[in-house]
Scaffold this motif. Structure first.
Motif, PDB file in Angstrom:
ATOM      1  N   THR A 252      37.063  49.205  24.530  1.00 33.78           N
ATOM      2  CA  THR A 252      37.724  50.305  25.253  1.00 33.78           C
ATOM      3  C   THR A 252      36.904  50.708  26.475  1.00 33.78           C
ATOM      4  N   ALA A 253      35.583  50.786  26.305  1.00 30.32           N
ATOM      5  CA  ALA A 253      34.696  51.120  27.431  1.00 30.32           C
ATOM      6  C   ALA A 253      34.880  50.109  28.556  1.00 30.32           C
ATOM      7  N   SER A 254      34.953  48.824  28.189  1.00 27.34           N
ATOM      8  CA  SER A 254      35.113  47.761  29.188  1.00 27.34           C
ATOM      9  C   SER A 254      36.458  47.873  29.896  1.00 27.34           C
ATOM     10  N   LEU A 255      37.504  48.085  29.092  1.00 28.41           N
ATOM     11  CA  LEU A 255      38.857  48.168  29.647  1.00 28.41           C
ATOM     12  C   LEU A 255      39.000  49.352  30.594  1.00 28.41           C
ATOM     13  N   LEU A 256      38.378  50.469  30.243  1.00 27.68           N
ATOM     14  CA  LEU A 256      38.515  51.696  31.041  1.00 27.68           C
ATOM     15  C   LEU A 256      37.459  51.803  32.140  1.00 27.68           C
ATOM     16  N   GLU A 257      36.626  50.742  32.252  1.00 25.07           N
ATOM     17  CA  GLU A 257      35.561  50.724  33.259  1.00 25.07           C
ATOM     18  C   GLU A 257      34.693  51.974  33.179  1.00 25.07           C
ATOM     19  N   ALA A 258      34.228  52.257  31.954  1.00 21.77           N
ATOM     20  CA  ALA A 258      33.363  53.421  31.738  1.00 21.77           C
ATOM     21  C   ALA A 258      32.040  53.225  32.477  1.00 21.77           C
ATOM     22  N   ASP A 259      31.404  54.333  32.825  1.00 23.15           N
ATOM     23  CA  ASP A 259      30.085  54.271  33.462  1.00 23.15           C
ATOM     24  C   ASP A 259      28.985  54.177  32.416  1.00 23.15           C
TER      25      ASP A 259
ATOM     26  N   LYS B  76      26.279  47.227  16.281  1.00 25.45           N
ATOM     27  CA  LYS B  76      26.020  48.024  17.485  1.00 25.45           C
ATOM     28  C   LYS B  76      25.483  47.125  18.607  1.00 25.45           C
ATOM     29  N   ILE B  77      24.670  46.164  18.226  1.00 27.51           N
ATOM     30  CA  ILE B  77      24.140  45.245  19.235  1.00 27.51           C
ATOM     31  C   ILE B  77      25.248  44.330  19.755  1.00 27.51           C
ATOM     32  N   GLU B  78      26.128  43.906  18.862  1.00 25.09           N
ATOM     33  CA  GLU B  78      27.273  43.090  19.297  1.00 25.09           C
ATOM     34  C   GLU B  78      28.165  43.894  20.246  1.00 25.09           C
ATOM     35  N   ALA B  79      28.341  45.185  19.937  1.00 25.69           N
ATOM     36  CA  ALA B  79      29.140  46.059  20.816  1.00 25.69           C
ATOM     37  C   ALA B  79      28.461  46.216  22.169  1.00 25.69           C
ATOM     38  N   ALA B  80      27.132  46.390  22.150  1.00 21.27           N
ATOM     39  CA  ALA B  80      26.383  46.530  23.407  1.00 21.27           C
ATOM     40  C   ALA B  80      26.507  45.261  24.251  1.00 21.27           C
TER      41      ALA B  80
ATOM     42  N   VAL C 279      29.145  43.307  24.388  1.00 20.49           N
ATOM     43  CA  VAL C 279      30.474  43.369  25.024  1.00 20.49           C
ATOM     44  C   VAL C 279      30.413  44.288  26.255  1.00 20.49           C
ATOM     45  N   ALA C 280      29.757  45.444  26.088  1.00 22.31           N
ATOM     46  CA  ALA C 280      29.641  46.400  27.204  1.00 22.31           C
ATOM     47  C   ALA C 280      28.806  45.804  28.344  1.00 22.31           C
ATOM     48  N   LYS C 281      27.726  45.134  27.983  1.00 18.37           N
ATOM     49  CA  LYS C 281      26.827  44.537  28.988  1.00 18.37           C
ATOM     50  C   LYS C 281      27.573  43.520  29.859  1.00 18.37           C
ATOM     51  N   LYS C 282      28.453  42.748  29.203  1.00 13.49           N
ATOM     52  CA  LYS C 282      29.246  41.752  29.925  1.00 13.49           C
ATOM     53  C   LYS C 282      30.104  42.419  31.006  1.00 13.49           C
ATOM     54  N   ALA C 283      30.485  43.676  30.745  1.00 15.81           N
ATOM     55  CA  ALA C 283      31.287  44.430  31.714  1.00 15.81           C
ATOM     56  C   ALA C 283      30.408  45.308  32.614  1.00 15.81           C
TER      57      ALA C 283
ATOM     58  N   PHE D 147      20.264  62.833  27.946  1.00 16.05           N
ATOM     59  CA  PHE D 147      20.330  62.908  29.410  1.00 16.05           C
ATOM     60  C   PHE D 147      19.028  63.473  29.990  1.00 16.05           C
ATOM     61  N   GLU D 148      18.410  64.383  29.233  1.00 13.20           N
ATOM     62  CA  GLU D 148      17.175  65.009  29.719  1.00 13.20           C
ATOM     63  C   GLU D 148      15.925  64.298  29.189  1.00 13.20           C
ATOM     64  N   ASN D 149      16.127  63.147  28.528  1.00 10.50           N
ATOM     65  CA  ASN D 149      15.016  62.365  27.971  1.00 10.50           C
ATOM     66  C   ASN D 149      14.114  63.169  27.035  1.00 10.50           C
ATOM     67  N   LYS D 150      14.744  64.035  26.242  1.00 10.12           N
ATOM     68  CA  LYS D 150      13.969  64.879  25.317  1.00 10.12           C
ATOM     69  C   LYS D 150      13.829  64.250  23.931  1.00 10.12           C
ATOM     70  N   VAL D 151      14.589  63.172  23.702  1.00  5.97           N
ATOM     71  CA  VAL D 151      14.568  62.547  22.370  1.00  5.97           C
ATOM     72  C   VAL D 151      14.425  61.026  22.527  1.00  5.97           C
ATOM     73  N   PRO D 152      13.874  60.357  21.498  1.00  7.32           N
ATOM     74  CA  PRO D 152      13.826  58.900  21.570  1.00  7.32           C
ATOM     75  C   PRO D 152      15.203  58.301  21.297  1.00  7.32           C
ATOM     76  N   PHE D 153      15.619  57.351  22.126  1.00  4.41           N
ATOM     77  CA  PHE D 153      16.877  56.626  21.882  1.00  4.41           C
ATOM     78  C   PHE D 153      16.766  55.292  22.614  1.00  4.41           C
ATOM     79  N   THR D 154      17.696  54.388  22.315  1.00  3.34           N
ATOM     80  CA  THR D 154      17.652  53.057  22.931  1.00  3.34           C
ATOM     81  C   THR D 154      18.652  52.954  24.077  1.00  3.34           C
ATOM     82  N   LYS D 155      18.144  52.505  25.208  1.00  2.00           N
ATOM     83  CA  LYS D 155      18.972  52.311  26.400  1.00  2.00           C
ATOM     84  C   LYS D 155      19.053  50.803  26.653  1.00  2.00           C
ATOM     85  N   ILE D 156      20.265  50.265  26.651  1.00  2.00           N
ATOM     86  CA  ILE D 156      20.455  48.820  26.876  1.00  2.00           C
ATOM     87  C   ILE D 156      21.119  48.629  28.228  1.00  2.00           C
ATOM     88  N   LYS D 157      20.370  48.082  29.164  1.00  2.00           N
ATOM     89  CA  LYS D 157      20.864  47.961  30.546  1.00  2.00           C
ATOM     90  C   LYS D 157      21.586  46.633  30.747  1.00  2.00           C
TER      91      LYS D 157
END
Length: 254
Positions: free
Chosen positions: A155-162, A215-219, A221-225, A244-254
Motif C-alpha cells: 500500500t505504501a508503494s502504491l500510494l507513493e508514501a514518503d 517486517k524485513i520482507e516488507a521493508a 518491498v518499500a525499499k524497491k519503491a 521523529f525527535e530521535n528520543k528513542v532507539p528504533f531501526t531506520k531502513i534507507k
C-alpha cells in the motif's frame, strides 16, 4: 502551501492489544493524539490489524471447520467493532476515519490499483484517514503470513508514501549477537540491506503472525519503491513523535 509528508503507518495486533488479550483503547487514543499533533505537516494512511483480537473479546466460535475458517469468521465479527473503536476515539481528537478492505489480488490488477489510489487520494484530500485491513473473509494470506506487514508495504508503494512506519513490540531490529547474549541492541541505521538479513532472529509475537522476518520482507518491498522504513516500538506512548525527535532507539531502513 507546503506539501504534507505522506505516512503509511502499519499497526499490528500486538501493538493494538498492548500484548494483552484485549484491544487497548488507550493505545488507539495514543495513535489519535500523535496524528492530531502531526496533522499540519503529515497525512496518514493506517494499515491496522486487530479484527480477530477484537472478536475474541466478544465471542467464542464453535466449529469443526479448519482453524483458518474460524479466524475468517472472527475477522468478520471483529472488523466493524475495530472500526467503530477507531471512529469513536479519533473523533474525540477531531479526526475523521474511513474503512478500506483490501486483498493481495487487488494489487495484481491494474484497474484495482488505480481505483485504490484514486479512492484513497479523495479520502486523504478531504481529511479522512483511511484505515485499511486485509479482507480476511475472502483472503487468508494475512491470517497465515505476515500480520499485514506486506499489505502495508504494498500500500505504501502504491500510494507513493514518503515514509513507512511499522509499529511493533520491539525497539526495532536487534543485532543477532545482542539477542544471543540476552542484551538486545537496536540496529539504528540500515544502509546495507543484504547484511541485515544475516542479523534476523525470527520470533513471532503472541497475537501477531508476522515476526521480524516479515517486517524485513516488507521493508524490502518499500525499499524497491524508494520508501524509507522505520521499525518502531509501538507499545511506547508517543512512539512516532519520539522517533521523529530521535528520543528513542528504533531501526531506520534507507
Amino acid at each position: 502551501m507546503q506539501k504534507k509528508k505522506r505516512i503509511l503507518l502499519k499497526v499490528g495486533s500486538n501493538t493494538l492489544t498492548k500484548e494483552t488479550d484485549n484491544i487497548s483503547r488507550g493505545k488507539i487514543e495514543d495513535l489519535a493524539s500523535q496524528i492530531a499533533e502531526l496533522k499540519d505537516t503529515c497525512e496518514f494512511v493506517i494499515v491496522s490489524s486487530g479484527a480477530i483480537a477484537v472478536a475474541k473479546q466478544f465471542v467464542k466460535l464453535e466449529s469443526k471447520q479448519k482453524d483458518v475458517f474460524v479466524k475468517q469468521a472472527l475477522a468478520s465479527i471483529g472488523q466493524p467493532h475495530l472500526i467503530r473503536i477507531y471512529q469513536e476515539i479519533f473523533r474525540e481528537y477531531g479526526l475523521l476515519t474511513s474503512q478500506c478492505l483490501l486483498s493481495y489480488s487487488d494489487f495484481e490488477k491494474k484497474e484495482s490499483r488505480t481505483n485504490i489510489v484514486n479512492t484513497i487520494n479523495v479520502l486523504v484530500n478531504n481529511n479522512y484517514i483511511p484505515i485499511i485491513n486485509e479482507n480476511d473473509t475472502v483472503a487468508t494470506d494475512e491470517i497465515k503470513f505476515g500480520d499485514n506487514d506486506k499489505l502495508g508495504a504494498l500500500t505504501a508503494s502504491l500510494l507513493e508514501a514518503d515514509l513507512f512506519i511499522i509499529a511493533t513490540n520491539t525497539n526495532g531490529i536487534y543485532t543477532k549477537e545482542s539477542m544471543e547474549n540476552g542484551t538486545p541492541q537496536t540496529i539504528e541505521l540500515v544502509e546495507d540491506f543484504e547484511a541485515l538479513q544475516s542479523e534476523v532472529v525470527n520470533s513471532k509475537s503472541s497475537h501477531g503472525s508476522g515476526g521480524m522476518q516479515s517486517k524485513i520482507e516488507a521493508a524490502a518491498v518499500a525499499k524497491k519503491a524508494n520508501i524509507e522504513t522505520w521499525i518502531v516500538n509501538g507499545l511506547e506512548d508517543r512512539f512516532m513523535l519520539n522517533a521523529f525527535e530521535n528520543k528513542v532507539p528504533f531501526t531506520k531502513i534507507k
